[in-house]
Design an enzyme around this catalytic site. Structure first.
Site, mmCIF file in Angstrom:
data_model
loop_
_atom_site.group_PDB
_atom_site.id
_atom_site.type_symbol
_atom_site.label_atom_id
_atom_site.label_comp_id
_atom_site.label_asym_id
_atom_site.label_seq_id
_atom_site.Cartn_x
_atom_site.Cartn_y
_atom_site.Cartn_z
ATOM 1 N N ARG A 69 0.834 -1.205 0.000
ATOM 2 C CA ARG A 69 0.000 0.000 0.000
ATOM 3 C C ARG A 69 0.863 1.246 0.000
ATOM 4 O O ARG A 69 1.990 1.226 0.464
ATOM 5 C CB ARG A 69 -0.859 0.041 1.265
ATOM 6 C CG ARG A 69 -2.072 -0.860 1.242
ATOM 7 C CD ARG A 69 -2.770 -0.790 2.601
ATOM 8 N NE ARG A 69 -3.217 0.558 2.909
ATOM 9 C CZ ARG A 69 -2.835 1.254 3.991
ATOM 10 N NH1 ARG A 69 -1.981 0.755 4.848
ATOM 11 N NH2 ARG A 69 -3.312 2.469 4.204
ATOM 12 N N LYS A 134 2.484 -7.925 12.192
ATOM 13 C CA LYS A 134 1.899 -8.033 10.849
ATOM 14 C C LYS A 134 2.383 -9.304 10.155
ATOM 15 O O LYS A 134 3.583 -9.505 9.959
ATOM 16 C CB LYS A 134 2.280 -6.801 10.020
ATOM 17 C CG LYS A 134 1.734 -6.832 8.600
ATOM 18 C CD LYS A 134 1.804 -5.472 7.942
ATOM 19 C CE LYS A 134 1.377 -5.539 6.483
ATOM 20 N NZ LYS A 134 1.283 -4.228 5.849
ATOM 21 N N ARG A 269 -0.641 4.810 20.079
ATOM 22 C CA ARG A 269 -0.016 6.044 20.548
ATOM 23 C C ARG A 269 0.824 5.692 21.773
ATOM 24 O O ARG A 269 0.313 5.064 22.708
ATOM 25 C CB ARG A 269 -1.147 6.987 20.949
ATOM 26 C CG ARG A 269 -0.709 8.385 21.194
ATOM 27 C CD ARG A 269 -1.967 9.203 21.425
ATOM 28 N NE ARG A 269 -1.630 10.496 21.949
ATOM 29 C CZ ARG A 269 -2.532 11.331 22.413
ATOM 30 N NH1 ARG A 269 -3.808 11.007 22.408
ATOM 31 N NH2 ARG A 269 -2.169 12.493 22.877
HETATM 32 C C1 BTN Z 1 0.531 -3.963 2.271
HETATM 33 O O1 BTN Z 1 0.390 -4.412 3.412
HETATM 34 O O2 BTN Z 1 1.120 -2.892 2.057
HETATM 35 C C2 BTN Z 1 -0.046 -4.730 1.120
HETATM 36 C C3 BTN Z 1 0.867 -5.834 0.675
HETATM 37 C C4 BTN Z 1 0.336 -6.623 -0.498
HETATM 38 C C5 BTN Z 1 1.362 -7.574 -1.051
HETATM 39 C C6 BTN Z 1 0.792 -8.485 -2.090
HETATM 40 S S1 BTN Z 1 1.892 -9.802 -2.475
HETATM 41 C C7 BTN Z 1 0.914 -10.266 -3.838
HETATM 42 C C8 BTN Z 1 0.437 -8.989 -4.490
HETATM 43 N N1 BTN Z 1 1.419 -8.511 -5.462
HETATM 44 C C9 BTN Z 1 1.976 -7.356 -5.087
HETATM 45 O O3 BTN Z 1 2.849 -6.738 -5.719
HETATM 46 N N2 BTN Z 1 1.455 -6.956 -3.934
HETATM 47 C C10 BTN Z 1 0.437 -7.866 -3.437
#
Ligand code: BTN
Length: 271
Positions: A69, A134, A269
């Site tokens: 993201r 995570k 926080r």
């Molecule tokens: C996040 O937490 O930022 C989202 C991560 C998403 C990763 C997955 S792996 C399969 C798919 N291909 C990518 O390039 N990204 C998603």
């Protein structure tokens, strides 16, 4: 499923036949396993633009430029991670897609729990946590085609805590093997996630996020906690996390009233 439970030291290769054999809703998916690619989301977006069918799944052993993201990288380790993307379409008139990423989190959490994972929680908007760290992320990308919403859902899951990932990620790294007594193969995990997603999409297409809100809130990692929200170009917002609304926005109780947050990163926080 005992026969499919693997010795954690053995990295069973991904195999389309094994994934299909474990799928209940086999007819709804078309699975392709590839050895390497930049990003399964980029690949599937390209194919979606060329008309690839609903239910197309690309799962990759080694992503070389995995995307997360907000323009971040997604780091994964071959054999120790599950990285895949799934193509879906929602007809015109489907309830707002805004809550889809939270809904997907609910589907993934349910599937992992059904496989025996404990202490799975969700961090707004769409991180999957295991015992507070995570272990998975979701990247949803969409475009409009003939009035339908074409959606590519990318999921990255850590099966085990690989040194490469721990060294490159600037946050506590969780993994499925920390919250399961017996780790199933990635083939079996993927099949369970896809089955759960298919059920969820059917519900989402009719009713949107609204009926899934309670299930999301039951797993909210920050429920009633004091949090800070950081979003690019915005001053930090602090307050008590009061859950999410029916469209998936985060509700933050601040000194000056309740705020509705639609984007950003949430973290605890510090006192
Ligand atoms: C996040 O937490 O930022 C989202 C991560 C998403 C990763 C997955 S792996 C399969 C798919 N291909 C990518 O390039 N990204 C998603």
């Amino acid at each position: 499923m005992k026969a499919d439970v693997i010795d954690p030291s053995v990295q069973v290769p991904l195999a389309a036949a094994a994934i299909e054999a474990a799928l209940v809703m086999r007819a709804r998916f078309s699975i392709e396993v590839i050895e390497r690619c930049d990003s399964t989301n980029s690949l599937l977006l390209e194919r979606a633009q060329q008309g690839a069918p609903v239910g197309s799944v690309v799962v990759c052993e080694q992503q070389e430029a995995g995307r997360g993201r907000r323009g971040r990288a997604w780091i994964s380790a071959p054999g120790d991670s599950l990285t895949f993307s799934l193509l879906w379409r929602f007809a015109p008139g489907v309830p707002a897609l805004a809550g889809l990423s939270l809904a997907v989190g609910v589907a993934l959490a349910r599937a992992l729990e059904d496989l025996g994972a404990s202490d799975i929680t969700l961090k707004w908007p769409n991180d999957i946590l295991g015992a507070g760290a995570k272990l998975g992320g979701i990247l949803i990308e969409t475009f409009l085609s003939g009035g339908s919403h074409v959606v590519v859902i990318g999921v990255g899951l850590n099966m085990r805590r690989a040194t490469d990932v721990i060294d490159q990620v600037d946050a506590p790294v969780g993994a499925l093997d920390q919250v399961m007594t017996q780790l199933p193969s990635r083939n079996r995990v993927l099949a369970a996630l896809l089955d759960s997603l298919a059920i969820l999409f059917d519900e989402f297409a009719v009713s949107g996020f609204k009926p899934l809100r309670t299930a999301w809130q039951a797993r909210n990692a920050h429920a009633d906690k004091e949090v800070i929200i950081l979003a690019e170009g915005m001053p930090a917002a602090t307050g008590r996390c009061a859950g999410v609304d029916e469209e998936g926005a985060l509700l933050l109780d601040t000194g000056s009233g309740r705020r509705r947050i639609v984007s950003g990163d949430v973290s605890l926080r510090s006192a």
